[in-house]
Design an enzyme around this catalytic site. Structure first.
Site, PDB file in Angstrom:
ATOM      1  N   ASN A   9       5.121  30.447   3.753  1.00  0.00           N
ATOM      2  CA  ASN A   9       4.992  31.595   2.851  1.00  0.00           C
ATOM      3  C   ASN A   9       6.393  31.896   2.327  1.00  0.00           C
ATOM      4  O   ASN A   9       7.228  32.422   3.055  1.00  0.00           O
ATOM      5  CB  ASN A   9       4.424  32.786   3.646  1.00  0.00           C
ATOM      6  CG  ASN A   9       4.423  34.071   2.841  1.00  0.00           C
ATOM      7  OD1 ASN A   9       4.684  34.061   1.631  1.00  0.00           O
ATOM      8  ND2 ASN A   9       4.131  35.184   3.493  1.00  0.00           N
ATOM      9  N   LYS A  11       7.336  33.970   0.149  1.00  0.00           N
ATOM     10  CA  LYS A  11       7.550  35.386  -0.217  1.00  0.00           C
ATOM     11  C   LYS A  11       8.245  35.477  -1.580  1.00  0.00           C
ATOM     12  O   LYS A  11       7.962  34.673  -2.453  1.00  0.00           O
ATOM     13  CB  LYS A  11       8.327  36.099   0.895  1.00  0.00           C
ATOM     14  CG  LYS A  11       7.617  35.937   2.255  1.00  0.00           C
ATOM     15  CD  LYS A  11       8.144  36.828   3.345  1.00  0.00           C
ATOM     16  CE  LYS A  11       7.367  36.555   4.635  1.00  0.00           C
ATOM     17  NZ  LYS A  11       7.733  37.438   5.727  1.00  0.00           N
ATOM     18  N   HIS A  95      -1.327  40.256   4.001  1.00  0.00           N
ATOM     19  CA  HIS A  95      -0.059  40.115   4.743  1.00  0.00           C
ATOM     20  C   HIS A  95       0.462  41.509   5.088  1.00  0.00           C
ATOM     21  O   HIS A  95       0.269  42.454   4.322  1.00  0.00           O
ATOM     22  CB  HIS A  95       0.953  39.345   3.884  1.00  0.00           C
ATOM     23  CG  HIS A  95       2.167  38.950   4.656  1.00  0.00           C
ATOM     24  ND1 HIS A  95       3.193  39.826   4.906  1.00  0.00           N
ATOM     25  CD2 HIS A  95       2.495  37.785   5.264  1.00  0.00           C
ATOM     26  CE1 HIS A  95       4.115  39.207   5.638  1.00  0.00           C
ATOM     27  NE2 HIS A  95       3.719  37.974   5.874  1.00  0.00           N
ATOM     28  N   GLU A  97       3.230  42.759   4.793  1.00  0.00           N
ATOM     29  CA  GLU A  97       4.073  43.340   3.734  1.00  0.00           C
ATOM     30  C   GLU A  97       3.200  43.928   2.617  1.00  0.00           C
ATOM     31  O   GLU A  97       3.592  44.904   1.974  1.00  0.00           O
ATOM     32  CB  GLU A  97       5.042  42.270   3.202  1.00  0.00           C
ATOM     33  CG  GLU A  97       6.152  42.003   4.222  1.00  0.00           C
ATOM     34  CD  GLU A  97       6.642  40.568   4.299  1.00  0.00           C
ATOM     35  OE1 GLU A  97       6.448  39.806   3.338  1.00  0.00           O
ATOM     36  OE2 GLU A  97       7.224  40.200   5.344  1.00  0.00           O
ATOM     37  N   GLU A 167      -0.098  37.815  12.897  1.00  0.00           N
ATOM     38  CA  GLU A 167       1.327  38.019  12.647  1.00  0.00           C
ATOM     39  C   GLU A 167       1.734  39.388  13.182  1.00  0.00           C
ATOM     40  O   GLU A 167       1.602  40.397  12.471  1.00  0.00           O
ATOM     41  CB  GLU A 167       1.617  37.949  11.144  1.00  0.00           C
ATOM     42  CG  GLU A 167       1.289  36.616  10.516  1.00  0.00           C
ATOM     43  CD  GLU A 167       2.186  36.326   9.312  1.00  0.00           C
ATOM     44  OE1 GLU A 167       2.755  35.228   9.275  1.00  0.00           O
ATOM     45  OE2 GLU A 167       2.337  37.192   8.435  1.00  0.00           O
ATOM     46  N   GLY A 173      10.344  38.232  10.500  1.00  0.00           N
ATOM     47  CA  GLY A 173      11.688  38.333   9.939  1.00  0.00           C
ATOM     48  C   GLY A 173      12.698  38.973  10.879  1.00  0.00           C
ATOM     49  O   GLY A 173      13.797  39.336  10.464  1.00  0.00           O
ATOM     50  N   SER A 213       8.616  34.726  12.955  1.00  0.00           N
ATOM     51  CA  SER A 213       9.828  34.048  13.444  1.00  0.00           C
ATOM     52  C   SER A 213       9.556  32.682  14.073  1.00  0.00           C
ATOM     53  O   SER A 213      10.191  32.316  15.063  1.00  0.00           O
ATOM     54  CB  SER A 213      10.611  34.947  14.399  1.00  0.00           C
ATOM     55  OG  SER A 213      11.035  36.121  13.722  1.00  0.00           O
TER      56      SER A 213
HETATM   57  P1  13P Z   1       9.157  34.923   9.329  1.00  0.00           P
HETATM   58  O1  13P Z   1       8.799  33.517   9.688  1.00  0.00           O
HETATM   59  O2  13P Z   1      10.329  35.009   8.390  1.00  0.00           O
HETATM   60  O3  13P Z   1       9.267  35.801  10.512  1.00  0.00           O
HETATM   61  O4  13P Z   1       7.921  35.502   8.463  1.00  0.00           O
HETATM   62  C1  13P Z   1       6.646  35.375   8.960  1.00  0.00           C
HETATM   63  C2  13P Z   1       5.696  35.716   7.876  1.00  0.00           C
HETATM   64  O5  13P Z   1       5.621  36.838   7.449  1.00  0.00           O
HETATM   65  C3  13P Z   1       4.869  34.638   7.332  1.00  0.00           C
HETATM   66  O6  13P Z   1       3.856  35.141   6.524  1.00  0.00           O
END
Ligand code: 13P
Length: 251
Positions: A9, A11, A95, A97, A167, A173, A213
């Site tokens: 992803n 982003k 997601h 976010e 997640e 992150g 992560s």
């Molecule tokens: P990270 O791998 O940067 O922690 O992000 C995970 C994520 O949100 C994947 O959709």
């Protein structure tokens, strides 16, 4: 045995040129495997480029989100058909976010999921608890509410196409990863909810990804778990070498 899915992803990272270069590097390093599928979810602006770059490879391309209607006056939104006609086969939905910054509810995510399924786009629906919720022992309650909430909007006949990504928000992150045991515990819970709601066969077939992560340092351990059917990767998917290493953990 369920096949694993390794999904990147990206982003809101990578210009079109950068996206093309990254996709090309990943396509050069992955020839296909019967153990794992690979999926890239670039920003909308680079989907066409990435589809073209991976055309002769086994790599799938997906969107990071989509609108909840087939089409209409929804400034700034992208329809499922727009994704499909560009060559996408998957779409990430709900997601954390999107939930956090765009106030997406389980009901809205479920509506999007049903629409994606009805048009032949495979949804990857994200669920996960926040740190305070985990610390207050509310993980099960939160996951149950999210899984039952979105799936209430979905027709029974299409549930086998759904992929769920666990997640935990506190692991996204942050560099903090759920341990394989913590991830497996929640994956088992999701499978149990699916079994209660549908049946054992559908629950056994459900692909559940872990995200938060995931990196080369922990991918062997996480993907070595039978309960973990793949990974949804943010940061480490922006590096060709790291992403290829994670793929190799699954293959
Ligand atoms: P990270 O791998 O940067 O922690 O992000 C995970 C994520 O949100 C994947 O959709």
């Amino acid at each position: 045995m369920r096949k694993k899915l390794i999904a990147g992803n990206w982003k809101m990272y990578k210009t079109d040129e950068e996206a093309g270069r990254l996709a090309s590097g990943i396509a050069d390093g992955f020839d296909g495997s019967d153990k794992a599928d690979v999926l890239l979810c670039p920003p909308f602006t680079s989907i066409k480029t990435v589809v073209e770059v991976v055309e002769d490879s086994p790599i799938f391309v997906g969107g990071q989100n989509m609108g909840w209607e087939k089409e209409g006056a929804f400034t700034g939104e992208i329809s499922p058909e727009m994704l499909l006609t560009l060559g996408c086969e998957y779409v990430i939905l709900g997601h954390s976010e999107r939930r956090q910054y765009f106030s997406e509810s389980d009901q809205l995510i479920g509506k999007k999921c049903q629409l994606a399924l009805s048009l032949g786009l495979k949804p990857i629906v994200c669920v996960g608890e926040q740190l305070e919720e985990r610390e207050a022992d509310k993980t099960e309650e939160i996951i149950r509410t999210q899984v039952e909430g979105f799936s209430a909007e979905v027709d029974y006949s299409r549930v086998e196409e759904i992929v769920i990504a666990y997640e935990p928000v506190w692991a996204i992150g942050t560099g903090k990863t759920a341990t394989p045991d913590q991830a497996v515990e929640v994956h088992k819970l999701i499978r149990k909810i699916w079994k209660e709601k549908y049946d054992k066969q559908i629950a056994d077939g459900l692909q559940i990804l872990y995200g938060g992560s995931v990196k080369p340092e922990n991918s062997d351990d996480l993907l070595g778990e039978e309960e973990i059917d793949g990974a949804l990767i943010g940061g480490a998917s922006l590096s060709k070498d790291k992403f290829l290493k994670i793929i190799s953990s699954a293959t």
